[in-house]
Design a protein around this motif. Structure first.
Motif, PDB file in Angstrom:
ATOM      1  N   THR A 118       0.836  -1.206   0.000  1.00 62.71           N
ATOM      2  CA  THR A 118       0.000   0.000   0.000  1.00 62.71           C
ATOM      3  C   THR A 118       0.864   1.247   0.000  1.00 62.71           C
ATOM      4  N   LEU A 119       1.910   1.249   0.827  1.00 65.37           N
ATOM      5  CA  LEU A 119       2.808   2.400   0.884  1.00 65.37           C
ATOM      6  C   LEU A 119       3.485   2.630  -0.461  1.00 65.37           C
ATOM      7  N   LEU A 120       3.956   1.561  -1.093  1.00 67.70           N
ATOM      8  CA  LEU A 120       4.596   1.712  -2.397  1.00 67.70           C
ATOM      9  C   LEU A 120       3.609   2.230  -3.439  1.00 67.70           C
ATOM     10  N   HIS A 121       2.386   1.725  -3.412  1.00 62.92           N
ATOM     11  CA  HIS A 121       1.373   2.182  -4.373  1.00 62.92           C
ATOM     12  C   HIS A 121       1.006   3.648  -4.148  1.00 62.92           C
ATOM     13  N   LEU A 122       1.040   4.091  -2.907  1.00 59.54           N
ATOM     14  CA  LEU A 122       0.793   5.511  -2.622  1.00 59.54           C
ATOM     15  C   LEU A 122       1.930   6.373  -3.173  1.00 59.54           C
ATOM     16  N   VAL A 123       3.165   5.928  -2.979  1.00 60.74           N
ATOM     17  CA  VAL A 123       4.311   6.682  -3.486  1.00 60.74           C
ATOM     18  C   VAL A 123       4.300   6.742  -5.007  1.00 60.74           C
ATOM     19  N   SER A 124       3.890   5.643  -5.641  1.00 60.07           N
ATOM     20  CA  SER A 124       3.886   5.590  -7.105  1.00 60.07           C
ATOM     21  C   SER A 124       2.747   6.386  -7.729  1.00 60.07           C
ATOM     22  N   GLY A 125       1.759   6.768  -6.924  1.00 66.31           N
ATOM     23  CA  GLY A 125       0.613   7.492  -7.449  1.00 66.31           C
ATOM     24  C   GLY A 125      -0.530   6.597  -7.885  1.00 66.31           C
ATOM     25  N   PRO A 157      10.228   8.194 -12.041  1.00 63.87           N
ATOM     26  CA  PRO A 157      10.095   6.941 -11.302  1.00 63.87           C
ATOM     27  C   PRO A 157       9.809   5.757 -12.219  1.00 63.87           C
ATOM     28  N   ALA A 158      10.121   4.563 -11.736  1.00 68.52           N
ATOM     29  CA  ALA A 158       9.791   3.321 -12.431  1.00 68.52           C
ATOM     30  C   ALA A 158       9.463   2.268 -11.387  1.00 68.52           C
ATOM     31  N   CYS A 159       8.593   1.325 -11.742  1.00 67.26           N
ATOM     32  CA  CYS A 159       8.149   0.282 -10.819  1.00 67.26           C
ATOM     33  C   CYS A 159       8.492  -1.103 -11.357  1.00 67.26           C
ATOM     34  N   VAL A 160       8.832  -2.018 -10.443  1.00 65.85           N
ATOM     35  CA  VAL A 160       8.998  -3.433 -10.767  1.00 65.85           C
ATOM     36  C   VAL A 160       8.236  -4.219  -9.709  1.00 65.85           C
ATOM     37  N   PHE A 161       7.383  -5.142 -10.175  1.00 64.02           N
ATOM     38  CA  PHE A 161       6.535  -5.898  -9.265  1.00 64.02           C
ATOM     39  C   PHE A 161       6.994  -7.351  -9.173  1.00 64.02           C
ATOM     40  N   GLN A 162       6.414  -8.080  -8.206  1.00 65.72           N
ATOM     41  CA  GLN A 162       6.778  -9.483  -8.031  1.00 65.72           C
ATOM     42  C   GLN A 162       6.452 -10.277  -9.292  1.00 65.72           C
ATOM     43  N   GLU A 163       5.300 -10.028  -9.893  1.00 66.19           N
ATOM     44  CA  GLU A 163       4.958 -10.615 -11.184  1.00 66.19           C
ATOM     45  C   GLU A 163       5.512  -9.708 -12.278  1.00 66.19           C
ATOM     46  N   PRO A 164       6.165 -10.262 -13.315  1.00 66.35           N
ATOM     47  CA  PRO A 164       6.800  -9.402 -14.327  1.00 66.35           C
ATOM     48  C   PRO A 164       5.848  -8.464 -15.056  1.00 66.35           C
ATOM     49  N   ARG A 165       4.585  -8.876 -15.225  1.00 68.71           N
ATOM     50  CA  ARG A 165       3.570  -8.033 -15.869  1.00 68.71           C
ATOM     51  C   ARG A 165       4.024  -7.531 -17.239  1.00 68.71           C
ATOM     52  N   LEU A 166       4.490  -8.448 -18.058  1.00 72.97           N
ATOM     53  CA  LEU A 166       4.923  -8.102 -19.411  1.00 72.97           C
ATOM     54  C   LEU A 166       3.723  -8.076 -20.352  1.00 72.97           C
ATOM     55  N   MET A 167       3.830  -7.282 -21.406  1.00 75.48           N
ATOM     56  CA  MET A 167       2.795  -7.246 -22.431  1.00 75.48           C
ATOM     57  C   MET A 167       2.910  -8.508 -23.281  1.00 75.48           C
ATOM     58  N   PRO A 168       1.901  -9.408 -23.250  1.00 75.08           N
ATOM     59  CA  PRO A 168       2.051 -10.707 -23.914  1.00 75.08           C
ATOM     60  C   PRO A 168       2.132 -10.624 -25.430  1.00 75.08           C
ATOM     61  N   TRP A 169       1.671  -9.526 -26.028  1.00 73.95           N
ATOM     62  CA  TRP A 169       1.692  -9.394 -27.485  1.00 73.95           C
ATOM     63  C   TRP A 169       2.960  -8.710 -27.993  1.00 73.95           C
ATOM     64  N   LYS A 170       3.877  -8.396 -27.072  1.00 68.75           N
ATOM     65  CA  LYS A 170       5.138  -7.763 -27.461  1.00 68.75           C
ATOM     66  C   LYS A 170       6.307  -8.699 -27.147  1.00 68.75           C
ATOM     67  N   THR A 171       7.347  -8.651 -27.961  1.00 67.51           N
ATOM     68  CA  THR A 171       8.545  -9.435 -27.695  1.00 67.51           C
ATOM     69  C   THR A 171       9.251  -8.925 -26.440  1.00 67.51           C
ATOM     70  N   GLY A 172      10.202  -9.705 -25.958  1.00 65.00           N
ATOM     71  CA  GLY A 172      10.984  -9.254 -24.823  1.00 65.00           C
ATOM     72  C   GLY A 172      11.654  -7.922 -25.090  1.00 65.00           C
ATOM     73  N   LEU A 173      12.206  -7.762 -26.302  1.00 67.80           N
ATOM     74  CA  LEU A 173      12.874  -6.505 -26.661  1.00 67.80           C
ATOM     75  C   LEU A 173      11.902  -5.342 -26.633  1.00 67.80           C
ATOM     76  N   ASP A 174      10.722  -5.529 -27.198  1.00 61.46           N
ATOM     77  CA  ASP A 174       9.740  -4.445 -27.228  1.00 61.46           C
ATOM     78  C   ASP A 174       9.204  -4.136 -25.831  1.00 61.46           C
ATOM     79  N   ASN A 175       9.136  -5.152 -24.962  1.00 66.10           N
ATOM     80  CA  ASN A 175       8.750  -4.903 -23.580  1.00 66.10           C
ATOM     81  C   ASN A 175       9.789  -4.039 -22.873  1.00 66.10           C
ATOM     82  N   ILE A 176      11.067  -4.351 -23.082  1.00 62.50           N
ATOM     83  CA  ILE A 176      12.123  -3.544 -22.466  1.00 62.50           C
ATOM     84  C   ILE A 176      12.061  -2.107 -22.962  1.00 62.50           C
TER      85      ILE A 176
END
Length: 261
Positions: free
Chosen positions: A44-51, A67-86
């Motif tokens: 909750t605290l992290l989500h408040l800081v992130s807006g 700012p940038a966020c990284v979560f426990q689940e990668p949450r990648l866009m499934p229709w994009k390649t790894g390169l396009d996700n990065i």
């Protein structure tokens, strides 16, 4: 130097008080680790800081602009390649296609991803590779504030060490501030400049421990020795449910003698 100020922060979900009277500061080039049991309000605290959430009460003042966020689940866009996700954040910033793909590929390779790996879609990548893509996606925009919500929890030791090294390099080169949520006290000791112990019902800060030892000198022996010292502190034991003692005998901001060097 940029800083994040949090003062008298409280948050409720309906009638449930998730956080109460949280006060924190986070400075550039500093890593602050939030530890504590489930339900103590870390995410909750992290989500408040992130807006992602608006606080019920209190003040969050951030001078960080990227700012940038990284979560426990990668949450990648499934229709994009790894390169396009990065490269996703670079695209949002208006970086031209060729330039953003090159920057994304260079960073991906530094994090142990081959060009062939980055040509794959997320479903074809292992969990470890997805985690590397997720962290690279955050780092490629050179954030000045990095918010990490247990991104290393499900990874093996070797991969954790590789990603820790990537994080260390980002902090050293870019002066990035890091707010890290973790259940792993060893991870907190390995990465943090300060460890904040939180407890639930409602979520609040119980204890803060500064780690003064230089990061480049934190070998395994020092990390395990420091963790053992922490586990002897009443506040840490109470916070993790290991003691029935009351909270009155200690100063919640007193560092452990002999560990801060």
């Amino acid at each position: 130097m940029s800083v994040l100020h949090i003062r008298h922060l409280s948050h409720r979900y309906g009638i449930t008080e998730a956080l109460t009277n949280v006060n924190l500061d986070l400075h550039a080039s500093e890593t602050l680790a939030l530890v504590g049991p489930s339900g103590c309000g870390k995410s909750t605290l992290l989500h408040l800081v992130s807006g992602l959430l608006t606080p019920s009460e209190g003040i969050i003042h951030s001078e960080f602009r990227g700012p940038a966020c990284v979560f426990q689940e990668p949450r990648l866009m499934p229709w994009k390649t790894g390169l396009d996700n990065i490269a996703l954040g670079l695209k949002a910033l208006g970086v031209a296609g060729t330039a953003r793909r090159k920057r994304a590929a260079d960073l991906g390779q530094r994090m142990g991803l081959s060009l062939r790996d980055m040509d794959k879609y997320p479903h074809a990548l292992s969990g470890g590779m997805q985690s590397r893509v997720s962290l690279a996606r955050a780092l490629v925009i050179n954030p000045d504030l990095l918010l990490l919500d247990e991104p290393f929890t499900a990874l093996d030791i070797g991969l954790k060490e590789a990603l820790y090294a990537a994080l260390d390099l980002q902090i050293a080169q870019q002066g990035t501030a890091v707010l890290l949520i973790t259940h792993d006290l060893i991870e907190a000791v390995r990465l943090a400049d300060r460890i904040v112990m939180m407890v639930p019902k409602p979520g609040r800060i119980l204890y803060e421990f500064p780690l003064m030892h230089p990061h480049h000198q934190r070998d395994s022996a020092w990390v395990y020795h420091t963790m053992a010292k922490l586990m002897q502190v009443d506040a840490i034991r109470i916070g993790f449910g290991l003691s029935d003692d009351t909270l009155s005998p200690f100063n919640s901001h007193q560092p452990i003698q002999g560990c801060s060097v």
